[in-house]
Enzyme design. Structure first.
Site, PDB file in Angstrom:
ATOM      1  N   ASN A 131      26.861  22.548 -19.580  1.00 25.85           N
ATOM      2  CA  ASN A 131      26.838  21.085 -19.591  1.00 25.85           C
ATOM      3  C   ASN A 131      26.006  20.654 -20.801  1.00 25.85           C
ATOM      4  OD1 ASN A 131      26.542  18.378 -19.139  1.00 25.85           O
ATOM      5  ND2 ASN A 131      25.441  18.576 -17.192  1.00 25.85           N
ATOM      6  N   TRP A 132      26.708  20.239 -21.853  1.00 23.20           N
ATOM      7  CA  TRP A 132      26.002  19.912 -23.096  1.00 23.20           C
ATOM      8  C   TRP A 132      25.437  18.495 -23.089  1.00 23.20           C
ATOM      9  CZ3 TRP A 132      30.111  22.476 -26.874  1.00 23.20           C
ATOM     10  CH2 TRP A 132      29.979  23.868 -26.768  1.00 23.20           C
ATOM     11  N   LYS A 133      25.702  17.773 -22.004  1.00 22.95           N
ATOM     12  CA  LYS A 133      25.170  16.405 -21.864  1.00 22.95           C
ATOM     13  C   LYS A 133      25.443  15.624 -23.157  1.00 22.95           C
ATOM     14  CE  LYS A 133      22.072  18.188 -18.412  1.00 22.95           C
ATOM     15  NZ  LYS A 133      20.831  18.102 -17.669  1.00 22.95           N
ATOM     16  N   HIS A 161      27.159  14.095 -11.165  1.00 24.49           N
ATOM     17  CA  HIS A 161      25.920  14.676 -11.690  1.00 24.49           C
ATOM     18  C   HIS A 161      24.768  13.711 -11.422  1.00 24.49           C
ATOM     19  CE1 HIS A 161      22.887  16.214 -14.405  1.00 24.49           C
ATOM     20  NE2 HIS A 161      23.555  17.349 -14.405  1.00 24.49           N
ATOM     21  N   GLU A 171      22.510  21.122  -7.152  1.00 22.29           N
ATOM     22  CA  GLU A 171      21.578  20.894  -8.255  1.00 22.29           C
ATOM     23  C   GLU A 171      20.411  20.040  -7.766  1.00 22.29           C
ATOM     24  OE1 GLU A 171      23.453  21.458 -12.363  1.00 22.29           O
ATOM     25  OE2 GLU A 171      23.480  19.337 -11.874  1.00 22.29           O
ATOM     26  N   GLY A 222      16.063  20.572 -15.764  1.00 18.74           N
ATOM     27  CA  GLY A 222      15.263  20.399 -16.968  1.00 18.74           C
ATOM     28  C   GLY A 222      13.764  20.600 -16.758  1.00 18.74           C
ATOM     29  N   SER A 249      17.447  24.478 -14.313  1.00 12.53           N
ATOM     30  CA  SER A 249      16.558  25.439 -14.970  1.00 12.53           C
ATOM     31  C   SER A 249      17.075  26.873 -14.905  1.00 12.53           C
ATOM     32  CB  SER A 249      15.135  25.337 -14.408  1.00 12.53           C
ATOM     33  OG  SER A 249      14.615  24.050 -14.674  1.00 12.53           O
ATOM     34  N   GLY A 273      22.377  23.315 -18.195  1.00 13.90           N
ATOM     35  CA  GLY A 273      22.148  22.299 -19.217  1.00 13.90           C
ATOM     36  C   GLY A 273      21.433  22.900 -20.412  1.00 13.90           C
TER      37      GLY A 273
HETATM   38  P1  PGA Z   1      19.161  22.255 -16.862  1.00 20.50           P
HETATM   39  O1  PGA Z   1      20.261  21.158 -16.424  1.00 20.50           O
HETATM   40  O2  PGA Z   1      19.864  23.556 -16.973  1.00 20.50           O
HETATM   41  O3  PGA Z   1      18.628  21.749 -18.168  1.00 20.50           O
HETATM   42  O4  PGA Z   1      18.115  22.247 -15.785  1.00 20.50           O
HETATM   43  C1  PGA Z   1      21.209  21.455 -15.450  1.00 20.50           C
HETATM   44  C2  PGA Z   1      22.147  20.301 -15.234  1.00 20.50           C
HETATM   45  O5  PGA Z   1      21.729  19.141 -15.388  1.00 20.50           O
HETATM   46  O6  PGA Z   1      23.328  20.492 -14.929  1.00 20.50           O
END
Ligand code: PGA
Length: 249
Positions: free
Chosen positions: A8-10, A96, A165, A171, A210, A230
């Site tokens: 997920n590159w956001k 999400h 999640e 994050g 994470s 992410g």
């Molecule tokens: P992260 O994000 O890997 O940076 O914790 C995961 C996500 O939001 O799907």
């Protein structure tokens, strides 16, 4: 494929950066003779055409981070499932927590998006997860049960995947512990069995929050069928580390 690595590159990469990372990811993935996991890249919407070009003819799959709840409607700024299909998108993420928290997406709206995505024929990843406050208040299980019920309840058959999640793990550098993961996975499965019957209980579950090269394997076996990643999917070194960690599994 029964295991998944979903990137997920956001909104972290430019279009050019997305294409470059997709090109590299394609090479790493296609160097694996018999991969045991599907690699799905989810760039932001504007980067989808460029990434689709890079992935043409590849075994790496193309995903999107969101989709509208209708095919054609007066929804300024939204993206139709018809458009995503035209671009070759196979998988979509819905619900999400960053959409729920920052854009006020309700369980009802997420349910409509899930139904729309499934009927459009996408592999549909529905995200659920409690916040830190909800966990502290003892409501972690109740929240994921409600999100599953309202997200999946009105949908028809289709290729559905649930991603657990926990919002506090996203994050943060601290993934969920295994005991909590087990409890929440059990709650999600039991709710799925109620809304979808026996077939619901056996849907694939992903974990997100994470995940990195050091822990990705523990979420890609047993309880979970893979991960939604992410931060550790957004730089070449980190993404390559994830692919490497899974390649001999
Ligand atoms: P992260 O994000 O890997 O940076 O914790 C995961 C996500 O939001 O799907």
């Amino acid at each position: 494929m029964s295991k998944y690595l979903v990137a997920n590159w956001k909104m972290k990469l430019t279009i050019a950066e997305s294409a470059a990372l997709a090109r590299a990811a394609r090479e790493w993935y296609e160097a694996i003779a018999h991969p045991s996991f599907a690699l799905i890249l989810c760039p932001s919407h504007c980067a989808i055409p460029a990434v689709a070009d890079v992935l043409k003819g590849s075994r790496v799959e193309l995903g999107a981070q969101d989709v509208a709840e209708a095919e054609r409607a007066s929804l300024t700024g939204a993206t139709s499932p018809l458009q995503l299909r035209e671009l070759g998108v196979q998988t979509v993420i819905v619900g999400h927590s960053e959409r729920r928290v920052n854009y006020g997406e309700t369980d009802t709206l997420v349910g409509k998006k899930t139904a729309q995505a499934l009927s459009a024929g996408f592999h549909t990843i529905l995200c659920v997860g409690e916040t830190a406050e909800e966990r502290a208040a003892g409501k972690a299980e109740e929240v994921v049960r409600r999100q599953v019920r309202r997200g999946v309840g009105g949908t028809g058959e289709g290729d559905l995947i649930i991603a657990y999640e926990p919002v506090w793990a996203i994050g943060s550098g601290t993934p969920v512990g295994m005991a909590d993961a087990r409890a929440q996975a059990a709650a999600i499965r039991s709710e799925l069995a109620e809304v979808r019957g026996a077939s619901g209980a056996s849907l694939p579950l992903l974990y997100g929050g994470s995940v990195d090269q050091g822990n990705v394997a523990s979420f890609t076996a047993g309880l979970f069928a893979g991960t939604l990643v992410g931060t550790a999917s957004q730089t070449p070194n980190a993404l390559q580390g994830l692919v490497e960690a899974l390649k001999n599994r």
